[in-house]
Design a protein around this motif. Structure first.
Motif, PDB file in Angstrom:
ATOM      1  N   ALA A  76       0.812  -1.220   0.000  1.00 49.65           N
ATOM      2  CA  ALA A  76       0.000   0.000   0.000  1.00 49.65           C
ATOM      3  C   ALA A  76       0.838   1.259   0.000  1.00 49.65           C
ATOM      4  O   ALA A  76       0.293   2.362   0.125  1.00 49.65           O
ATOM      5  CB  ALA A  76      -0.936  -0.005   1.214  1.00 49.65           C
ATOM      6  N   GLU A 100      -1.652   1.118   4.739  1.00 47.94           N
ATOM      7  CA  GLU A 100      -1.068   2.376   4.288  1.00 47.94           C
ATOM      8  C   GLU A 100      -0.451   3.125   5.473  1.00 47.94           C
ATOM      9  O   GLU A 100      -0.956   4.147   5.955  1.00 47.94           O
ATOM     10  CB  GLU A 100      -2.100   3.231   3.563  1.00 47.94           C
ATOM     11  CG  GLU A 100      -3.392   3.485   4.310  1.00 47.94           C
ATOM     12  CD  GLU A 100      -4.494   2.475   3.993  1.00 47.94           C
ATOM     13  OE1 GLU A 100      -5.654   2.888   3.881  1.00 47.94           O
ATOM     14  OE2 GLU A 100      -4.181   1.263   3.882  1.00 47.94           O
ATOM     15  N   ARG A 135      -6.035  -0.081  -5.274  1.00 50.22           N
ATOM     16  CA  ARG A 135      -6.603  -1.172  -4.474  1.00 50.22           C
ATOM     17  C   ARG A 135      -7.900  -1.679  -5.110  1.00 50.22           C
ATOM     18  O   ARG A 135      -8.154  -2.882  -5.153  1.00 50.22           O
ATOM     19  CB  ARG A 135      -6.846  -0.714  -3.037  1.00 50.22           C
ATOM     20  CG  ARG A 135      -7.432  -1.802  -2.168  1.00 50.22           C
ATOM     21  CD  ARG A 135      -7.125  -1.638  -0.697  1.00 50.22           C
ATOM     22  NE  ARG A 135      -7.221  -0.300  -0.183  1.00 50.22           N
ATOM     23  CZ  ARG A 135      -6.642   0.108   0.962  1.00 50.22           C
ATOM     24  NH1 ARG A 135      -5.950  -0.744   1.682  1.00 50.22           N
ATOM     25  NH2 ARG A 135      -6.773   1.349   1.384  1.00 50.22           N
TER      26      ARG A 135
END
Length: 410
Positions: free
Chosen positions: A158, A204, A239
């Motif tokens: 991420a 993330e 994503r």
């Protein structure tokens, strides 16, 4: 010592009675060092996490609590479901009680893998993290031929990659970055007997674990905020494409994303079915500097004054409970009470002692207590065996940490 102060709760009116006076009175009979959880703050933080999650379930990060009793308390709430574990040995232990555990990091523990593969009940409760063929090879080599299907979750990188990948902003975790790479790895998993791909996870950390309102350099704050805006935008599209690509290969039970510091942005992604959080329940020092939210400090450790080297210095026993991560002042404990204390430049927070200076140091006596907060959440529990739970001005329970239950996973 005679010193009084008010510690108002964030987001609420200042208390008419000092909050720390109440905590101190409740724990006066305990011998330091000890750990305290303010249950009222813990519950307020849980409610705020649920609000920020916007209706999506929060998978509880076990490493951020490291106490089964407090994990139960969080999971009894309607907004929390499932556990994001740290290691496979920990997950095997937790699976004696809890039934939906995703191990958040790959494992190379062959003994634990053999135990997992030999027990269908454990295998039904635990999902392993994988991101490369070598992980699958290691699992197969450790367990040998097996009838039990091992559930696995694909970790999607991420991080924000710029300049053709030469600039990597975020944790260095998975090599699977693009939708094409995710789909190719998914095909590899489903082609191998003994595996079931059940989920995708992406953390993330450059958004969830990095404060955007740290005091000091205004230019640095502006750069962090710009990076996080770009990262949120880029990741939401990537994503979504990666999840669609994997779902074209095999059905998925969950798509996990985010962390305490990014719930508001991650929950807006339609492809994400659940979030992850845990640190926000304790409200450690690293979460003091976010614009979107401010947890109420709920976890403390208390150390005694054992020396007075001079009239202006009060020395604590121990204190060097430093958080993991890049070296910096933000990894040091926060001196929570009394106000007006600071460490010295020559010793700072030490393994055996911590000299304190400042206005309050001159009125601290030997035997007085100083309240501190760890920079991170669950790491506090590696230092203490019990957590004393305080609510409404009284210790209402004392519960063990992992360490207090004789468990040391990592």
């Amino acid at each position: 010592m005679t010193l009084n102060t008010t510690a108002p709760r964030a987001g609420s009116a200042p208390a008419t009675e000092s909050h720390f006076d109440s905590l101190r009175a409740a724990t006066a009979g305990l011998e330091p060092p000890f750990g305290v959880i303010d249950l009222d703050a813990f519950d307020a933080n849980a409610l705020d996490l649920e609000r920020r999650a916007g209706g999506k379930p929060i998978r509880l990060a076990s490493k951020s609590l490291r106490s089964r009793a407090l994990m139960r308390r969080a999971l009894d709430r309607p907004g929390f479901a499932g556990i994001l574990g740290f290691t496979l040995p920990e997950a095997l232990w937790l699976a004696e009680e809890f039934d939906d555990i995703v191990v958040g990091y790959p494992t190379a523990d062959r003994t634990a893998l053999r135990r997992l593969a030999a027990d269908e009940r454990l295998a039904s409760r635990i999902t392993l993290m994988v991101d490369c063929v070598e992980h699958l090879d290691l699992i197969d080599a450790a367990t040998g031929p097996r009838e039990t299907r091992i559930q696995v979750c694909l970790e999607l990188d991420a991080a924000l990659r710029l300049a053709g990948g030469r600039l990597h902003l975020g944790p260095r975790r998975s090599p699977v970055h693009t939708p094409q790479e995710a789909a190719a790895f998914a095909r590899e998993v489903v082609s191998r007997p003994g595996f079931e791909l059940t989920g995708i996870m992406g953390y993330e950390g450059q958004v969830a674990g990095l404060g955007d309102n740290v005091p000091g350099n205004a230019l640095k704050r502006a750069v962090v905020r710009a990076m996080q805006r770009s990262s949120v935008e880029e990741l939401s599209h990537r994503r979504e494409a990666a999840v669609a690509a994997v779902r074209a290969v095999t059905p998925l039970r969950f798509v996990n994303g985010g962390g305490t510091g990014s719930l508001e942005t991650t929950t807006r992604e339609d492809s994400v079915t659940e979030l992850a959080a845990g640190s926000g329940l304790y409200g450690p020092g690293l979460f003091d500097f976010y614009r979107a939210f401010r947890p109420v400090p709920a976890a403390y450790f208390v150390l005694p004054v054992v020396r007075r080297p001079s009239s202006s210095v009060a020395t604590l026993l121990g204190g060097g409970w430093i958080a993991s991560g890049p070296l910096g002042k933000d990894r040091l404990p926060t001196l929570a009470w009394p106000p007006g204390l600071r460490v010295t430049a020559t010793e700072s927070f030490g393994e055996v002692q911590t000299p304190l200076v400042g206005k309050a140091a001159s009125v601290l006596d030997i035997g007085d207590r100083v309240w501190l907060r760890h920079a991170k959440a669950g790491e506090l529990c590696e230092r203490i065996g019990d957590l004393h739970l305080v609510s409404d001005g009284a210790v209402v329970d004392t519960v063990p940490t992992y360490r207090g239950e004789g468990r040391h996973f990592l």
